[in-house]
Design a protein around this motif. Structure first.
Motif, mmCIF file in Angstrom:
data_model
loop_
_atom_site.group_PDB
_atom_site.id
_atom_site.type_symbol
_atom_site.label_atom_id
_atom_site.label_comp_id
_atom_site.label_asym_id
_atom_site.label_seq_id
_atom_site.Cartn_x
_atom_site.Cartn_y
_atom_site.Cartn_z
ATOM 1 N N ASP C 124 0.707 -1.342 0.189
ATOM 2 C CA ASP C 124 -0.225 -0.160 -0.009
ATOM 3 C C ASP C 124 1.075 1.139 -0.125
ATOM 4 O O ASP C 124 0.400 2.364 0.897
ATOM 5 C CB ASP C 124 -0.924 0.097 1.034
ATOM 6 C CG ASP C 124 -1.765 1.197 1.283
ATOM 7 O OD1 ASP C 124 -2.396 1.715 -0.239
ATOM 8 O OD2 ASP C 124 -2.919 1.870 1.914
ATOM 9 N N GLY C 125 1.764 1.413 -0.973
ATOM 10 C CA GLY C 125 2.283 2.678 -0.875
ATOM 11 C C GLY C 125 3.554 2.202 -0.205
ATOM 12 O O GLY C 125 3.634 1.856 0.903
ATOM 13 N N GLY C 126 5.199 3.302 -0.439
ATOM 14 C CA GLY C 126 6.234 2.896 0.024
ATOM 15 C C GLY C 126 7.130 1.605 0.631
ATOM 16 O O GLY C 126 7.326 1.147 1.832
ATOM 17 N N THR C 127 6.542 0.402 -0.073
ATOM 18 C CA THR C 127 7.267 -0.844 0.269
ATOM 19 C C THR C 127 8.806 -0.545 0.516
ATOM 20 O O THR C 127 9.301 -1.270 1.043
ATOM 21 C CB THR C 127 6.657 -2.268 -0.959
ATOM 22 O OG1 THR C 127 6.931 -1.510 -2.174
ATOM 23 C CG2 THR C 127 6.004 -1.647 -0.935
ATOM 24 N N ARG C 128 9.063 -0.516 -0.392
ATOM 25 C CA ARG C 128 10.511 -0.162 -0.266
ATOM 26 C C ARG C 128 11.329 0.359 0.845
ATOM 27 O O ARG C 128 12.401 -0.114 1.184
ATOM 28 C CB ARG C 128 11.725 0.582 -1.851
ATOM 29 C CG ARG C 128 11.180 2.181 -1.945
ATOM 30 C CD ARG C 128 12.703 2.362 -2.900
ATOM 31 N NE ARG C 128 10.846 2.285 -3.886
ATOM 32 C CZ ARG C 128 11.181 1.786 -5.884
ATOM 33 N NH1 ARG C 128 12.650 2.633 -5.912
ATOM 34 N NH2 ARG C 128 10.131 1.976 -6.411
ATOM 35 N N THR C 129 10.949 1.287 1.151
ATOM 36 C CA THR C 129 11.773 2.270 3.294
ATOM 37 C C THR C 129 11.194 2.064 4.046
ATOM 38 O O THR C 129 11.155 0.707 4.802
ATOM 39 C CB THR C 129 10.249 3.425 2.845
ATOM 40 O OG1 THR C 129 9.234 3.987 2.182
ATOM 41 C CG2 THR C 129 11.215 5.037 1.778
ATOM 42 N N ALA C 130 9.596 0.922 3.469
ATOM 43 C CA ALA C 130 9.483 -0.746 4.898
ATOM 44 C C ALA C 130 10.616 -1.422 4.703
ATOM 45 O O ALA C 130 10.683 -1.523 5.623
ATOM 46 C CB ALA C 130 8.223 -0.524 4.668
ATOM 47 N N ALA C 131 10.448 -1.719 3.420
ATOM 48 C CA ALA C 131 11.684 -3.076 3.786
ATOM 49 C C ALA C 131 12.986 -2.506 4.308
ATOM 50 O O ALA C 131 13.233 -3.462 4.934
ATOM 51 C CB ALA C 131 11.577 -3.615 2.334
ATOM 52 N N ILE C 132 13.714 -1.565 4.068
ATOM 53 C CA ILE C 132 14.859 -1.113 4.221
ATOM 54 C C ILE C 132 14.713 -0.753 5.603
ATOM 55 O O ILE C 132 16.293 -1.254 6.856
ATOM 56 C CB ILE C 132 15.194 0.291 4.005
ATOM 57 C CG1 ILE C 132 15.734 0.133 2.688
ATOM 58 C CG2 ILE C 132 16.270 0.793 4.384
ATOM 59 C CD1 ILE C 132 15.748 1.980 1.581
ATOM 60 N N THR C 133 13.355 -0.609 5.974
ATOM 61 C CA THR C 133 13.814 -0.425 8.177
ATOM 62 C C THR C 133 12.947 -1.772 8.215
ATOM 63 O O THR C 133 14.139 -1.603 9.848
ATOM 64 C CB THR C 133 11.823 0.579 8.305
ATOM 65 O OG1 THR C 133 11.878 2.322 7.551
ATOM 66 C CG2 THR C 133 12.140 0.954 9.858
ATOM 67 N N GLY C 134 12.918 -2.293 8.385
ATOM 68 C CA GLY C 134 12.270 -3.555 8.977
ATOM 69 C C GLY C 134 14.217 -4.427 8.617
ATOM 70 O O GLY C 134 14.152 -4.971 8.961
ATOM 71 N N ALA C 135 14.672 -4.334 7.656
ATOM 72 C CA ALA C 135 15.516 -4.986 7.239
ATOM 73 C C ALA C 135 16.677 -4.963 8.089
ATOM 74 O O ALA C 135 17.725 -5.776 8.323
ATOM 75 C CB ALA C 135 16.177 -4.946 5.688
ATOM 76 N N TYR C 136 16.597 -3.723 8.673
ATOM 77 C CA TYR C 136 17.803 -3.222 9.177
ATOM 78 C C TYR C 136 18.206 -4.055 10.566
ATOM 79 O O TYR C 136 18.828 -4.083 11.467
ATOM 80 C CB TYR C 136 17.745 -1.380 9.937
ATOM 81 C CG TYR C 136 18.190 -1.368 10.983
ATOM 82 C CD1 TYR C 136 20.088 -1.303 10.504
ATOM 83 C CD2 TYR C 136 18.106 -1.410 11.948
ATOM 84 C CE1 TYR C 136 20.658 -1.397 11.977
ATOM 85 C CE2 TYR C 136 19.144 -1.148 13.124
ATOM 86 C CZ TYR C 136 20.965 -0.657 12.937
ATOM 87 O OH TYR C 136 21.277 -1.066 14.250
ATOM 88 N N VAL C 137 16.028 -4.075 11.505
ATOM 89 C CA VAL C 137 16.471 -4.573 12.304
ATOM 90 C C VAL C 137 16.088 -6.374 12.159
ATOM 91 O O VAL C 137 16.668 -6.727 13.592
ATOM 92 C CB VAL C 137 14.687 -4.883 12.597
ATOM 93 C CG1 VAL C 137 14.158 -5.904 14.292
ATOM 94 C CG2 VAL C 137 14.338 -2.576 13.291
ATOM 95 N N ALA C 138 16.330 -6.756 11.168
ATOM 96 C CA ALA C 138 16.559 -8.545 10.361
ATOM 97 C C ALA C 138 17.954 -8.478 10.303
ATOM 98 O O ALA C 138 18.571 -9.641 11.304
ATOM 99 C CB ALA C 138 15.825 -9.244 9.489
ATOM 100 N N LEU C 139 18.809 -7.553 10.134
ATOM 101 C CA LEU C 139 19.946 -7.446 9.994
ATOM 102 C C LEU C 139 20.861 -7.473 11.492
ATOM 103 O O LEU C 139 21.797 -8.046 12.277
ATOM 104 C CB LEU C 139 20.514 -6.435 9.383
ATOM 105 C CG LEU C 139 21.734 -6.553 9.298
ATOM 106 C CD1 LEU C 139 23.198 -7.514 8.540
ATOM 107 C CD2 LEU C 139 22.721 -5.114 8.216
ATOM 108 N N HIS C 140 20.004 -6.467 12.006
ATOM 109 C CA HIS C 140 20.439 -6.192 13.788
ATOM 110 C C HIS C 140 20.257 -8.908 14.317
ATOM 111 O O HIS C 140 21.201 -8.458 15.041
ATOM 112 C CB HIS C 140 19.952 -5.551 14.650
ATOM 113 C CG HIS C 140 20.831 -4.907 15.619
ATOM 114 N ND1 HIS C 140 20.211 -5.359 16.858
ATOM 115 C CD2 HIS C 140 21.112 -3.477 16.014
ATOM 116 C CE1 HIS C 140 21.217 -5.249 17.730
ATOM 117 N NE2 HIS C 140 21.145 -3.791 17.637
#
Lengths: 263, 263, 263, 263, 263, 263
Positions: C124-140
């Motif tokens: 629903d819009g902003g998928t790439r920015t949500a992805a980066i924001t969540g991916a940082y947590v997964a990386l952590h």
């Protein structure tokens, strides 16, 4: 009892013919015919195994099934031209490979790969079951070839024979070995792969736009096993003749041969 | 009797959960869980049918199964990156489509296509049977949606429920609903798709590096049918609640809607 | 001031939720939600690096972004079925990878590859920015996992946090975190990736069928940085809880583990 | 102040040359050179629009960017031989198309498609920005061609000029128009597409293994806009000469021409 | 005798121009023009040979031919976008490679691969023959480059010059070097590749929707050999000038250079 | 004079056999054998023509050549599995199509497409020339079939017969119809396609790592034309028998048949 369109009884196979040595280069090369269905089954042997299998001390067997474009009533497109394999092609290739791996001791052939090719020359129903039935004979010849070359770890790498047949419900009747005309209007369609020691390898049954009771499944499997018994007889008769070609002579001083695909 | 590693009896399903309305846009969207196996099953509806089906007055249903790369114990490669579908993926996609077409009257949905997507979020064995079981519920919701839009030729397009379960022989025991740990060392593996009116849709049994007697097949099918009975109960309970979203209102004066994939 | 369709102020984020441990096998697995946008972000670790990086003594991090077919309002085609990746998919995959590589010391993880998968469950819009924001947590989480296994060269491989947000001009107003409905009619669209130490990682701004003055760019970046500040708070809160799963125990006598993708 | 390796000031462009009519068949054909970087930019016009745009009464403009294998210092593989487009290629193609669509009134060209091809003959950094700068001139020529054929709905389909330039931080200094040698070790890299009426079209900035403060972004954009001003002068000078070829004559009685790609 | 549309005699070549050093990075880079036909021919050298050739002590030469989309009268699709090479492209690539391998001693270049790229900038008939004629000159420059680097096993790796020309029957007349306008309506079309020592390398003749007598073939070959004689003169004149760039200096103490593709 | 390894004279063909009606479904189906080389050539007819030919009132003929994996001495990879056609395959497919189009009046077959499939069952050199020779006979049968169906615009659509043969220089001697063993070490290799009215269709000669004088070319063509004369005799003998299958009966009241690929 009403005869089928081609004059057969419900529990009768089409005429089955197995021609060994149909082509000259593969270690095993068999033309199998179930009535108008004709499949060229070959078994080629290469030194080496796929990367994921290296170091296991075991060989590998893989299969590829394909249909010539001119094999069908109406010409079908060529998968190499389309640039991708259809789902049906891959599904049958996997089935043939799994079926033959059920009878071979992959430890017995050393670090080699057997590639079984099943190329349908003419398709009139039952191509996958004919392919498996013929491929077993080609595999048998390839093992004879390897044995003559003194290249087998165990002299008897095949534990049993493998054959396959289709059965189905057509016009409400349980029938053996469906040709295309029956297959295309069958209510239920079942392919059975069996061994000559009385066990099953694969059972794949599908209601074609219909569902079927458990009792029908039982009848179908009974009939399929009956059919396989007859196929084992044909295979045995075909294999009674000597190897159709020149066998290699073992030569203990020779370096290991790289490929058994050509003679 | 020895319990299984996860504490279950041989004839016990893993905990099965069905969550309707898991996502918002498809007409049917279901998360199905068989223990740790989780599959998102959606049913989307588009106007029109494939070219080969045009003019038949019938609709069509097709299915696509796929696995997220992160769904497996060890990350698996992404098929879109490799640029081709694996054989297993296509085989299961075809199985899911055939299974659901067994329960739907394609004449009842008009000239529309239902696309069922089964995307595996987490894989712990039995993904294809979970997919079919969940997809039936998504399909049911999609039919409710079409009905509310007054877009069905026949108000009851589904003739029965469909569910599927895996069974197998592990450690010499016939067991229901195998998790990955059991599946990977099963001697025989059988997937059964059945209806809630007591009939079979698909039976696919494979000896994994082994063959199996007819009697084992019989026991496996008995157990699978038992398992399906329990799955029909779970499906019914899930479907007892109202449609999880806003249903369209029929509007006879409106032009025909182009797509029912979004709400 | 007029509220937006969803009731938000111009400078307000949608509700953001971060669920760690959403699936069980990857070393990091996070479901991130920006309103109706939901992305599953996972971080898997494998021994070894791509061929071109071998011998560098450095690890590598790569990312793959994809959209489930059912994630969009109208079902979109499956890239694996089409047999090729779309340009948008590759563009976003590259963006996610570059963004995360800005915060990780690849020398600290040894000769390993982190693969970040961002699979959009609902768009629903902003998928790439949500992805980066969540991916940082997964990386952590993945780094925590590696640390517990005593597999890090440097105990603190991440130098800062990374988050991203979209901003745009809609109806002549500068707005934060656009949903699909606003995004599709925005005159200008800007994605900003930033760090929690006040610096920028990526700025990608596009006039959508229009051009924009320098002053607008400045306002957009101001607003995006404000939004990122709020996202860092949400990330921190999510990461305050312990690792959502069982951590490995270091075992100095054990041979090096081949893969950290499963637990 | 230290000069750069090639003797330029930090805020100095490389020598820029624009050669119109470089090849004879496309309606617009331009060789653009930014120092050693050389890109052939052509604009071809075909009757008709993509299917999704039919019936809109609007034309379409699309772009394809590619690199000759011999264009790079070390020969790069040919994408047509590999059978798939790389992510970078698609990303730049999309950027060029979006940038040019910002200046053209697609309603003015009728139901036609302009295809812009940017083929890099020699690559020494800044190929995407050179491509955009040259492609604008090719597009201008193509519009002159269409106008001469009396095929424009509106005689002035281009609302402004478009140019692009790269800027970056190298050795801690903010520099304009980076050659490969500087680009490959830049800490920050920014591409700006701008119009000659003082507005921005695209801003794409990336920290290469580093992040950058807001103040650096501001300085980079200032410098890029300065560079674009100089590029507009070069474009204007190039366009001062007449159309480099034979223009069609309008013929109201003739049937509509199918293609304007050849002269 | 009637002149041809472009004013030439039947046995007259179009103006042929050969520009060495057209681009800077490959070891050989030549723009060849046969009238309006323009082809960029480059020769790049890499260390190593294809896997099947390893251990032979011999080098390898391969060629890739391609057409820019804008090179034709009407823009043609890009093969990299379509994702597969057309048959014509592969056929010509193979022809160019075979032709050049006829003049090079692959043992003389050590374990290296020469890649010849022929990219058609503008196509007006005879692109494959222009490509071969230009590629020989690029190959000659690449050998000069290797020689200067003291990297040749044998100082004279080329045994003869290679050139090619098209001939055909147009309007019943045997003509040399057909432009597109003649080629497209030729009854017979023949491409001849020859050496400057009076021998043939390739002869490819085709009746285009017609067949032709033996006597016509003889006349066509006579005329083609005449044309090649003129091309050898042009090649020699072009090669009379020194190497168009900086040559490497041999350095016996330096480690072996990995690539000769860049200077 | 020294005999060849297989006992033949230099100007002697291998035993050539042509079996019509080898399979049952295509309108023409021929197995052609040149010694151990065996090719299945079929001609299938479909209503309709490719899009670019629509509205021309002319039919079309296209050809596809392929090799079974088991056809070669060492098994070769399957192009459908690799997902792309090799250059050699496409080159030969194009050659076969062009050769047969030289003898057919495409206006005579109405708006139909003839697809010629040449599938090599066993390869021992000369597969492309055997394919053309057999394909002519299959095409002839397909025309007989169309004529019987009263579906020909002109009752005699074939203007001449087409045959092809390979010649080469082996061990310094000019030889006819090379088997693999000779082909692989030939210095020059020439394929000639000719008509039974004494004209040439295609001439393709290649020096294999060598070049050849004009006088050798002349001798090769002489010998090839001699060989073709013998092939026309074999074709005529094969075609003397009646059509090998059931011919359709013309039925003026019947709706136009959609496909002539099946009988």
């Amino acid at each position: 009892m009403t005869r089928r369109d081609d004059g057969r009884e419900d529990n009768e196979l089409r005429p089955v013919r197995i021609t060994r040595g149909f082509t000259n280069y593969p270690a095993g090369s068999v033309l199998v015919e179930f009535g108008q269905t004709r499949v060229l089954c070959t078994a080629s042997i290469d030194e080496g195994v796929p990367r994921w299998r290296e170091g296991s001390g075991q060989g590998w067997l893989t299969a590829e099934y394909a249909m010539l474009p001119s094999a069908t009533h109406t010409r079908s497109g060529r998968e190499s031209v389309r640039g991708k394999l259809g789902g049906r092609t891959q599904e049958i290739s996997r089935l043939v490979g799994r079926s033959l791996r059920a009878c071979i001791d992959l430890g017995a052939i050393g670090s080699r790969t057997v590639t079984v090719d099943c190329d349908v020359i003419q398709a009139d129903g039952g191509t996958r079951t004919a392919a498996i039935t013929g491929a077993y004979v080609a595999l048998h010849d390839a093992m004879t070839y390897l044995g003559a070359a003194d290249a087998l770890v165990d002299p008897k790498p095949l534990s049993c024979a493998i054959a396959a047949v289709s059965v189905g419900v057509v016009d409400g009747r349980v029938r053996l070995d469906l040709p295309y005309e029956e297959d295309s209007r069958a209510e239920v369609d079942l392919n059975v792969v069996a061994t000559d020691v009385g066990t099953l390898v694969e059972v794949q049954g599908t209601g074609e736009g219909a569902t079927f009771p458990r009792s029908t499944l039982d009848k179908l499997i009974d009939l399929a096993l009956e059919g396989c018994e007859q196929l084992f007889v044909v295979q045995n008769e075909a294999l009674a003749a000597p190897y159709p070609g020149e066998l290699p002579k073992p030569d203990p001083t020779a370096p290991k041969r790289k490929s058994f695909g050509s003679k």
